[in-house]
Every structure is written in structure tokens, then in C-alpha cells.
Design a protein around this motif. Structure first.
Motif, mmCIF file in Angstrom:
data_model
loop_
_atom_site.group_PDB
_atom_site.id
_atom_site.type_symbol
_atom_site.label_atom_id
_atom_site.label_comp_id
_atom_site.label_asym_id
_atom_site.label_seq_id
_atom_site.Cartn_x
_atom_site.Cartn_y
_atom_site.Cartn_z
ATOM 1 N N MET A 131 1.125 -1.218 -0.179
ATOM 2 C CA MET A 131 0.103 0.184 -0.299
ATOM 3 C C MET A 131 0.700 1.358 0.110
ATOM 4 S SD MET A 131 -3.306 1.282 0.108
ATOM 5 C CE MET A 131 -4.210 -0.093 0.227
ATOM 6 N N LYS A 132 1.917 1.094 0.286
ATOM 7 C CA LYS A 132 2.875 2.354 1.098
ATOM 8 C C LYS A 132 3.307 2.840 -0.467
ATOM 9 C CE LYS A 132 3.395 1.648 5.625
ATOM 10 N NZ LYS A 132 4.706 1.417 6.318
ATOM 11 N N VAL A 133 3.578 1.204 -1.231
ATOM 12 C CA VAL A 133 4.696 1.674 -2.399
ATOM 13 C C VAL A 133 3.879 1.901 -3.555
ATOM 14 C CG1 VAL A 133 5.540 0.457 -4.555
ATOM 15 C CG2 VAL A 133 6.747 -0.201 -2.028
ATOM 16 N N LEU A 134 2.259 2.087 -3.794
ATOM 17 C CA LEU A 134 1.186 2.269 -4.392
ATOM 18 C C LEU A 134 0.986 3.739 -3.976
ATOM 19 C CD1 LEU A 134 -1.648 -0.741 -3.988
ATOM 20 C CD2 LEU A 134 -0.402 0.165 -5.970
ATOM 21 N N THR A 135 0.976 4.214 -2.725
ATOM 22 C CA THR A 135 0.510 5.298 -2.639
ATOM 23 C C THR A 135 1.977 6.345 -3.357
ATOM 24 O OG1 THR A 135 -0.567 4.844 -0.720
ATOM 25 C CG2 THR A 135 0.060 7.331 -0.906
ATOM 26 N N HIS A 136 3.276 5.791 -2.818
ATOM 27 C CA HIS A 136 4.386 6.812 -3.086
ATOM 28 C C HIS A 136 4.635 6.699 -4.392
ATOM 29 C CE1 HIS A 136 3.431 7.101 1.481
ATOM 30 N NE2 HIS A 136 4.206 8.348 1.450
ATOM 31 N N SER A 137 4.361 5.869 -5.130
ATOM 32 C CA SER A 137 5.166 5.133 -6.646
ATOM 33 C C SER A 137 4.460 6.137 -7.330
ATOM 34 C CB SER A 137 5.196 3.915 -6.405
ATOM 35 O OG SER A 137 6.045 3.821 -8.123
ATOM 36 N N LYS A 138 6.265 6.713 -8.850
ATOM 37 C CA LYS A 138 5.453 7.539 -9.771
ATOM 38 C C LYS A 138 5.440 5.874 -10.776
ATOM 39 C CE LYS A 138 6.785 12.109 -8.318
ATOM 40 N NZ LYS A 138 8.096 12.882 -8.246
ATOM 41 N N ILE A 139 5.668 5.158 -10.700
ATOM 42 C CA ILE A 139 6.130 3.327 -11.427
ATOM 43 C C ILE A 139 4.720 2.934 -11.154
ATOM 44 C CG2 ILE A 139 7.549 1.876 -12.062
ATOM 45 C CD1 ILE A 139 9.637 3.724 -11.271
ATOM 46 N N PRO A 140 4.568 2.537 -12.589
ATOM 47 C CA PRO A 140 3.008 1.926 -12.161
ATOM 48 C C PRO A 140 3.544 0.862 -11.476
ATOM 49 C CG PRO A 140 3.558 2.402 -14.304
ATOM 50 C CD PRO A 140 4.649 3.031 -14.084
ATOM 51 N N VAL A 141 2.672 0.379 -10.544
ATOM 52 C CA VAL A 141 2.540 -1.205 -9.761
ATOM 53 C C VAL A 141 1.874 -2.185 -10.396
ATOM 54 C CG1 VAL A 141 2.636 -2.068 -7.302
ATOM 55 C CG2 VAL A 141 3.411 0.395 -7.521
ATOM 56 N N LEU A 142 1.924 -3.661 -9.994
ATOM 57 C CA LEU A 142 1.436 -4.747 -10.575
ATOM 58 C C LEU A 142 1.629 -5.772 -9.222
ATOM 59 C CD1 LEU A 142 -0.371 -6.694 -12.446
ATOM 60 C CD2 LEU A 142 1.584 -7.147 -12.836
ATOM 61 N N VAL A 143 0.169 -5.298 -8.596
ATOM 62 C CA VAL A 143 -0.243 -5.941 -7.214
ATOM 63 C C VAL A 143 -0.772 -7.492 -7.383
ATOM 64 C CG1 VAL A 143 -1.263 -5.916 -5.236
ATOM 65 C CG2 VAL A 143 -0.215 -3.665 -6.312
ATOM 66 N N VAL A 144 -0.269 -8.624 -7.206
ATOM 67 C CA VAL A 144 -0.788 -9.865 -7.127
ATOM 68 C C VAL A 144 -0.773 -10.595 -5.743
ATOM 69 C CG1 VAL A 144 0.473 -12.563 -7.675
ATOM 70 C CG2 VAL A 144 1.159 -10.353 -8.781
ATOM 71 N N ARG A 145 -2.298 -10.950 -6.013
ATOM 72 C CA ARG A 145 -3.163 -11.333 -5.260
ATOM 73 C C ARG A 145 -2.937 -13.012 -4.688
ATOM 74 N NH1 ARG A 145 -7.062 -8.678 -2.591
ATOM 75 N NH2 ARG A 145 -6.850 -6.051 -3.522
#
Length: 145
Positions: A131-145
Motif C-alpha cells: 500500500m505504501k509503494v502504491l501510494t508513493h510510487s510514480k512508477i506503475p505497480v502490479l499487485v499480485v493477490r
């Protein structure tokens, strides 16, 4: 589309699924892969039972061994898929910052990680690194569940 993928892993089974997914995506796209694991630094005053029982040197050695194991497993997944991967181990009190810094510094255009790695009280106290990476990153984030 993506030419360099950073795959963050903590060695958990959930994180292993993110490694599998990230490596598969890299293979399909012909992208380079950097594998990253981040260890927390030793603290004299700590809530984590592992740190309370160990000295700084034994804790650091334990974390190094865990990082080698984690990265070796991820590297084997990449190698089996025919993907060359760079292995990176960092120590940081804020793993999400290390993930973002590494992705930016290596010019990655995608970060792949699991939806969460911690569980129980630790997750409640520290929050989700994803969640912190998603909130702060300008680079796209792919989250795997």
C-alpha cells in the motif's frame, strides 16, 4: 510496453506468486528483471522478538541468510523461465522506500509485488508495504493477490 521489471519479494508464499507472475510477464515482453528483497535494520529497542533475542551481528547474519534464500528461490524461477535476473538485497527501515528508490535508480518501468507480505499484529502496526509503494510510487505497480 515494459522493458525493465522490478520484482519485490519477501520470501513468503504469496510473494512467490508475485515472482512467478512477474517473471512470466517479463518473459512475454522480453523485459529485464531485477529481484529485490529488503531486510529491516537491527534496532536495540525493538518490538520484533527476533531482534530482542539477537545481537546486531547475529541478526545481520540471519537477515543476510534469509535474503540469500529468498533471492535464490526467486532467481531459480527466473532462470527456469530463461530470464536473466539481477539480485538485490538492501537493508532499510522503510522497505517501501527502498523498493521505490531501487526501481527509480535502475530505471524500472514496472514494480511487481504481492498484495501483502506481513500478517497479524505486524501488519496492523506497520501497515502494508504494498500500500505504501502504491501510494508513493510514480512508477506503475502490479499487485499480485
Amino acid at each position: 510496453m515494459y522493458s525493465h521489471i522490478l520484482i519485490a519479494t519477501d520470501g513468503s508464499s504469496l510473494s512467490g506468486r508475485a515472482v512467478d507472475h512477474g517473471v512470466g510477464l517479463a518473459k512475454a515482453l522480453g523485459a529485464a528483471v531485477s529481484l529485490l528483497t529488503v531486510s529491516e535494520r537491527f534496532h536495540v529497542f525493538a518490538l520484533d522478538a527476533e531482534q530482542v533475542e539477537e545481537t546486531a551481528s547475529t541478526f545481520r547474519e540471519h537477515m543476510r541468510e534469509e535474503a540469500i534464500k529468498t533471492l535464490s528461490q526467486a532467481f531459480e524461477v527466473a532462470r527456469s523461465a530463461g530470464i536473466e535476473a539481477t539480485q538485490i538485497h538492501l537493508e532499510d527501515d522503510e522497505p517501501y522506500q527502498a523498493i521505490i528508490r531501487t526501481a527509480e535508480g535502475r530505471r524500472c518501468d514496472l514494480i511487481v509485488m504481492a498484495s501483502h507480505g506481513r500478517s497479524g499484529v505486524s501488519a496492523l502496526l506497520l501497515g502494508s508495504e504494498t500500500m505504501k509503494v502504491l501510494t508513493h510510487s510514480k512508477i506503475p505497480v502490479l499487485v499480485v493477490r
